[in-house]
Scaffold this motif. Structure first.
Motif, PDB file in Angstrom:
ATOM      1  N   MET A   1       0.804  -1.055  -0.103  1.00  0.00           N
ATOM      2  CA  MET A   1       0.010  -0.013   0.096  1.00  0.00           C
ATOM      3  C   MET A   1       1.153   1.140   0.059  1.00  0.00           C
ATOM      4  O   MET A   1       1.521   1.298   0.620  1.00  0.00           O
ATOM      5  N   SER A   2       0.429   2.203  -0.864  1.00  0.00           N
ATOM      6  CA  SER A   2       1.132   3.405  -0.861  1.00  0.00           C
ATOM      7  C   SER A   2       0.747   4.404   0.181  1.00  0.00           C
ATOM      8  O   SER A   2      -0.186   4.209   0.733  1.00  0.00           O
ATOM      9  N   MET A   3       1.810   5.291   0.651  1.00  0.00           N
ATOM     10  CA  MET A   3       1.259   6.443   1.773  1.00  0.00           C
ATOM     11  C   MET A   3      -0.116   7.212   1.111  1.00  0.00           C
ATOM     12  O   MET A   3      -0.745   7.536   1.990  1.00  0.00           O
ATOM     13  N   HIS A   4      -0.287   7.144  -0.026  1.00  0.00           N
ATOM     14  CA  HIS A   4      -1.240   7.863  -0.492  1.00  0.00           C
ATOM     15  C   HIS A   4      -2.736   7.121  -0.294  1.00  0.00           C
ATOM     16  O   HIS A   4      -3.537   7.729   0.135  1.00  0.00           O
ATOM     17  N   GLY A   5      -2.552   5.586   0.058  1.00  0.00           N
ATOM     18  CA  GLY A   5      -3.764   5.018   0.335  1.00  0.00           C
ATOM     19  C   GLY A   5      -3.935   5.024   2.057  1.00  0.00           C
ATOM     20  O   GLY A   5      -4.996   4.740   2.464  1.00  0.00           O
ATOM     21  N   PHE A   6      -3.224   5.804   2.560  1.00  0.00           N
ATOM     22  CA  PHE A   6      -3.264   6.083   4.069  1.00  0.00           C
ATOM     23  C   PHE A   6      -3.797   7.647   4.087  1.00  0.00           C
ATOM     24  O   PHE A   6      -4.103   8.074   5.304  1.00  0.00           O
ATOM     25  N   GLY A   7      -3.874   8.409   3.177  1.00  0.00           N
ATOM     26  CA  GLY A   7      -4.249   9.651   3.230  1.00  0.00           C
ATOM     27  C   GLY A   7      -3.171  10.511   3.771  1.00  0.00           C
ATOM     28  O   GLY A   7      -3.656  11.753   4.111  1.00  0.00           O
ATOM     29  N   THR A   8      -1.960  10.313   3.760  1.00  0.00           N
ATOM     30  CA  THR A   8      -0.782  10.901   4.451  1.00  0.00           C
ATOM     31  C   THR A   8       0.278  11.536   3.245  1.00  0.00           C
ATOM     32  O   THR A   8       1.155  11.968   3.929  1.00  0.00           O
ATOM     33  N   ALA A   9      -0.054  11.336   2.172  1.00  0.00           N
ATOM     34  CA  ALA A   9       0.924  11.863   1.066  1.00  0.00           C
ATOM     35  C   ALA A   9       0.122  12.880   0.045  1.00  0.00           C
ATOM     36  O   ALA A   9      -0.928  12.822  -0.203  1.00  0.00           O
TER      37      ALA A   9
END
Length: 261
Positions: free
Chosen positions: A192-200
């Protein structure tokens, strides 16, 4: 013709590389202060380190892997322990040169750690953690979704305020944003990308460089066009910059305060 700019060597075509690099090297053993630094960076979630375990505030214990030796980079990239994600140092300040081979501090991520902290974007409940911010409202307004966990949304708004106060010559690197939240894996790892955690957040892709676009015969030739002044603003609020990675991603910033402590 070659010329120097703020410690960088400018190359034909508008690209720039730095003349030399200092101190940033992977550690063979994890320095003892780094796990407590992780706890201090996320006080709402983490309580302590006890032996080889990270203790969450709800009492959950997660092995850190700190007692295990460093493994080859490609293995850690695809299966990082909590300790692995702290092995490489992220240096504040202007890059002093192209990063050494495989030195990409922040790319080593323990997926279970970040999923526990921010949630699983593949689950319907994850949407409740997201909030909207307006990217560059005075320059070119754009609504973006980021997580509210760890005050990431508020911190990004502080970044935006500081960027809006910068001279206009920097704005072309910032707008439009190439995006924030996106529930997707990283292309080369499947994790999972950090985009997938909403942090990037990614800034203007047209002014950016990415290692996977480069000619990759042998070592990757570093490229960057983003002024460090922009990265300095993000760093001041807990975000690291992909422009300091061997696997450079110069449009990319992610909230990783444990690496900036």
């Amino acid at each position: 013709m070659l010329c120097h700019r703020r410690g960088f060597l400018a190359l034909p075509g508008g690209f720039a590389v730095a003349a030399f690099w200092t101190r940033a090297q992977a550690a063979t053993t994890l320095p003892s202060e780094r796990l407590p630094r992780l706890v201090a960076a996320y006080p709402d979630h983490l309580a302590s380190v006890e032996g080889d375990h990270l203790v969450w505030r709800d009492g959950t214990r997660q092995p850190t892997g700190a007692a295990s030796p460093e493994r080859p980079f490609e293995q850690m990239l695809r299966d990082a322990s909590i300790a692995d994600q702290l092995r490489q140092t992220y240096e504040r300040g202007p890059p002093a040169g192209p990063p050494p081979l495989n030195h990409s501090p922040g790319r080593l991520r323990n997926t279970a750690f970040f999923t526990r902290m921010y949630g699983d974007c593949r689950q319907a409940a994850f949407a409740r953690s997201l909030t909207s911010v307006t990217w560059m409202p005075k320059t070119r307004p754009q609504r973006l979704q980021v997580t509210g966990v760890n005050d990431v949304a508020r911190r990004l708004e502080q970044v935006i305020g500081d960027l809006e106060s910068m001279p206009d010559r920097f704005k072309a690197y910032l707008v439009p944003s190439a995006g924030t939240y996106n529930c997707r894996p990283v292309a080369d790892t499947g994790l999972m990308s950090m985009h997938g955690f909403g942090t990037a957040i990614d800034i203007n892709v047209e002014r950016s460089d990415y290692w996977a676009w480069a000619n990759r015969r042998g070592q990757i030739a570093y490229r960057n066009r983003i002024p460090y002044e922009i990265a300095a603003v993000f760093e001041a609020h807990g975000f690291i910059w992909g422009g300091k990675w061997y696997h450079f991603d110069t449009m990319h910033f992610e909230y990783r305060p444990e690496l900036l402590a």
